[in-house]
Design a protein around this motif. Sequence first.
Motif, PDB file in Angstrom:
ATOM      1  N   VAL A 114       0.852  -1.195   0.000  1.00 15.11           N
ATOM      2  CA  VAL A 114       0.000   0.000   0.000  1.00 15.11           C
ATOM      3  C   VAL A 114       0.884   1.240   0.000  1.00 15.11           C
ATOM      4  O   VAL A 114       1.752   1.399   0.858  1.00 15.11           O
ATOM      5  N   ALA A 115       0.655   2.119  -0.980  1.00 13.66           N
ATOM      6  CA  ALA A 115       1.461   3.333  -1.116  1.00 13.66           C
ATOM      7  C   ALA A 115       0.655   4.552  -0.699  1.00 13.66           C
ATOM      8  O   ALA A 115      -0.540   4.656  -0.998  1.00 13.66           O
ATOM      9  N   THR A 116       1.330   5.480  -0.006  1.00  7.96           N
ATOM     10  CA  THR A 116       0.740   6.781   0.307  1.00  7.96           C
ATOM     11  C   THR A 116       1.520   7.849  -0.460  1.00  7.96           C
ATOM     12  O   THR A 116       2.682   7.643  -0.831  1.00  7.96           O
ATOM     13  N   TYR A 117       0.884   9.017  -0.664  1.00  8.97           N
ATOM     14  CA  TYR A 117       1.395   9.988  -1.620  1.00  8.97           C
ATOM     15  C   TYR A 117       1.616  11.368  -1.013  1.00  8.97           C
ATOM     16  O   TYR A 117       1.055  11.706   0.034  1.00  8.97           O
ATOM     17  N   TRP A 118       2.442  12.156  -1.741  1.00  7.61           N
ATOM     18  CA  TRP A 118       2.632  13.573  -1.453  1.00  7.61           C
ATOM     19  C   TRP A 118       2.413  14.383  -2.730  1.00  7.61           C
ATOM     20  O   TRP A 118       2.653  13.893  -3.839  1.00  7.61           O
ATOM     21  N   SER A 119       2.010  15.631  -2.536  1.00 11.86           N
ATOM     22  CA  SER A 119       2.033  16.623  -3.608  1.00 11.86           C
ATOM     23  C   SER A 119       3.177  17.584  -3.337  1.00 11.86           C
ATOM     24  O   SER A 119       3.564  17.792  -2.183  1.00 11.86           O
ATOM     25  N   ALA A 120       3.723  18.164  -4.390  1.00 20.91           N
ATOM     26  CA  ALA A 120       4.801  19.145  -4.254  1.00 20.91           C
ATOM     27  C   ALA A 120       4.212  20.549  -4.331  1.00 20.91           C
ATOM     28  O   ALA A 120       3.365  20.830  -5.182  1.00 20.91           O
ATOM     29  N   VAL A 121       4.661  21.421  -3.426  1.00 16.74           N
ATOM     30  CA  VAL A 121       4.259  22.829  -3.434  1.00 16.74           C
ATOM     31  C   VAL A 121       5.531  23.658  -3.611  1.00 16.74           C
ATOM     32  O   VAL A 121       6.378  23.721  -2.721  1.00 16.74           O
ATOM     33  N   TRP A 124       5.561   9.074  -3.863  1.00 19.34           N
ATOM     34  CA  TRP A 124       4.903   8.092  -3.001  1.00 19.34           C
ATOM     35  C   TRP A 124       5.934   7.309  -2.207  1.00 19.34           C
ATOM     36  O   TRP A 124       7.135   7.364  -2.472  1.00 19.34           O
ATOM     37  N   THR A 125       5.434   6.553  -1.220  1.00 15.73           N
ATOM     38  CA  THR A 125       6.300   5.703  -0.409  1.00 15.73           C
ATOM     39  C   THR A 125       5.521   4.488   0.069  1.00 15.73           C
ATOM     40  O   THR A 125       4.282   4.487   0.092  1.00 15.73           O
TER      41      THR A 125
END
Length: 258
Positions: free
Chosen positions: A211-218, A229-230
């Motif tokens: 299961v991968a969780t995500y980030w958005s870049a700002v 993701w990680t």
Amino acid sequence: MATSMDELTMSQLGSLRWADMRRRVRATVDGRDVVDSPAPLQVWEPYRVVGCYAVPVADVAVRLVNSQTVDASVEHAPILTPDDPFAIHTTPGTVYDLRAGGRTLRGAGFRPRDPDLADHVLLDWSAFDEWREEDQTAIGHPHDPFQRIDCLDTSRHVVVRVGDTVLADSRRPTLLLETHLPPRHYLPREDVRMDLLVPSDTVTVCAYKGVATYWSAVVGDDVVPDVAWTYTDPLTDAEPVRDLICFYDERVSLTVDA
């Protein structure tokens, strides 16, 4: 002339294909095993890149009801992925509901009109509560016996940018290679500008990695959604990339020096 294995595999995409899985599989509904088979097959209907389990009808402990004969669908995408519903059948056969206790799993069974698959029923992965291969829980979709992942330490220099801003700079990535998919570089968090990443609500499931969780870049006024993701609790094969960060090459500028 030499044969490219990638081309050979894709050349059969329009065919009905199967493989002997050589393991016991079980599927549960409301805590009860309703499928228990020591002799499952994996079957790929034409144009599908991910297969489904097919088991002898005798290994299904619930009734197959409401049969409906269907022809092969001619209206579908050129390539069918797990995002395309099981109900799209690209070979002729018979669709069944499965009646499990008080639940009816509509259209969850399909018997192709093919002599090599006689007495087998294909099963909709998403219709069941849980799948197990032997005693190990399986997620996402059946494991493809012709697909694998490799996680390799490398000293390649990886730089990730959005515009002129560097999001990551690492000389110690882990290269993850997955059959038929592009290479991905997983980077230590210490080499990533985590201050420029914001957690996302997006979650995805991979049958091989977990299961991968995500980030958005700002970056300034720019937001790049779900850019990285990680896997914080990966499956066994992906253990080398636990907690590392990977960026979508398609959403950033990523350079790799040998």
